[in-house]
Each structure stands twice: as C-alpha cells, then as structure tokens.
Design an enzyme around this catalytic site. Sequence first.
Site, mmCIF file in Angstrom:
data_model
loop_
_atom_site.group_PDB
_atom_site.id
_atom_site.type_symbol
_atom_site.label_atom_id
_atom_site.label_comp_id
_atom_site.label_asym_id
_atom_site.label_seq_id
_atom_site.Cartn_x
_atom_site.Cartn_y
_atom_site.Cartn_z
ATOM 1 N N HIS A 160 36.504 72.853 80.862
ATOM 2 C CA HIS A 160 36.182 72.704 79.447
ATOM 3 C C HIS A 160 36.541 73.973 78.666
ATOM 4 O O HIS A 160 36.366 74.016 77.452
ATOM 5 C CB HIS A 160 34.691 72.399 79.253
ATOM 6 C CG HIS A 160 34.352 70.950 79.353
ATOM 7 N ND1 HIS A 160 34.353 70.280 80.548
ATOM 8 C CD2 HIS A 160 34.006 70.046 78.405
ATOM 9 C CE1 HIS A 160 34.003 69.021 80.333
ATOM 10 N NE2 HIS A 160 33.790 68.849 79.034
ATOM 11 N N HIS A 183 27.987 75.586 83.633
ATOM 12 C CA HIS A 183 28.910 76.654 83.998
ATOM 13 C C HIS A 183 28.232 78.004 83.832
ATOM 14 O O HIS A 183 27.315 78.162 83.035
ATOM 15 C CB HIS A 183 30.163 76.647 83.116
ATOM 16 C CG HIS A 183 31.195 75.675 83.549
ATOM 17 N ND1 HIS A 183 31.926 75.832 84.696
ATOM 18 C CD2 HIS A 183 31.617 74.519 82.987
ATOM 19 C CE1 HIS A 183 32.759 74.814 84.819
ATOM 20 N NE2 HIS A 183 32.586 74.001 83.793
#
Length: 180
Positions: A99, A148
């Site tokens: 992403h 993340h």
Amino acid sequence: MIDRHGAAFIDSIETPWLNERMAWITELGSVTWLVIASIFVCVFIWFAYDRKRWRLFYFAVAMIGISVLTKLLKVTFERKRPDLLEEFDGTGFSFPSGHSTGPMVFYGFLVYLVAKSELKKWLKWTLCGLLSFLILLIGMSRVYLSVHYVTDVLAGFALGLTWLVICILILEYTLWRKKK
C-alpha cells in the site's frame, strides 16, 4: 525503535472518527482500486497522448513491475505483520508495504503526467501537492490501522519512488530519442 514509537503515537491519537477515515483512505491504495484506476489511466493516456503512447507502455511497466518487485521482496523477507487484519487488506507478509509501493508509483506517475501537462502552473502545483499528500496519507493509514510497521511503509515509499524514477527516466530518454 522507530516502529515502537510509531505504534505508540498511533495509540495516542486513535479515535473512532479517525478509524473510519483511515479505513477509507487505505482503500485508495488497495490492489483492487489501483487495478481499476490503472485501467482508466491507460485509457486516458491512449486518447490524450496521440503519438506518444510510450507513456502508456511505461505506465504499464511501472505498475506491473512494482507489483512483481513488492511480491518478490515480501516472500524474500517474510516479515510478520503487527496484526493480521484482513478487513484492511492486512494479509500475507508485511515488508515492504504494498500500500506504499503501489500508490507511490501510481499516484507518482499521475504527478509526472500533471507536471508535464499544459495545465496552468497553479493547478499543476495544487494537483501535484494533493496527489503527493495522498501517497503519504495512504502509507500513514497502514500504520494507523496496525497492518504495517513504520519501517514497512518507509521501505515501500523508497522502493516505489526508486522504481518510479527509473521508469520515468527511461520514458523521458525514449521520448527524447524519438524527437531526434
């Protein structure tokens, strides 16, 4: 250490209102969104740049290439995620953040197209600034949603930017050679 500080900061600002916004923002970096948006960009480039279809070719190379590079690095490093949240595309390995790599290349290429366009200077600056800010927001959303680590996102940005610059430099060289 940076990952710990990032997680602590996120814990300090977490709110239901921000959770909703970050969930929406993270979708602008999802594979599904980037594939659909890439198709639209390809159609735009096809019609907007009549004899300069090299932009289309290098855009496709940039997007496919970053996808392959990201997957290769994920299986090479096999870094576990902070939390496995499928709701926010938090599946598979963590490093580097897809992403971050994908949006850096996709929105970064849009920045390039805007910068090279014949739009008014103020509009170019505004659009480029908004697209750049969106890239950063998408990366931040991944850390905020705990799918993340900060270092995954920073590495994703670095990888995406490097690949984007390589693709644009080769594109510019190709266009320059075509003019000669």
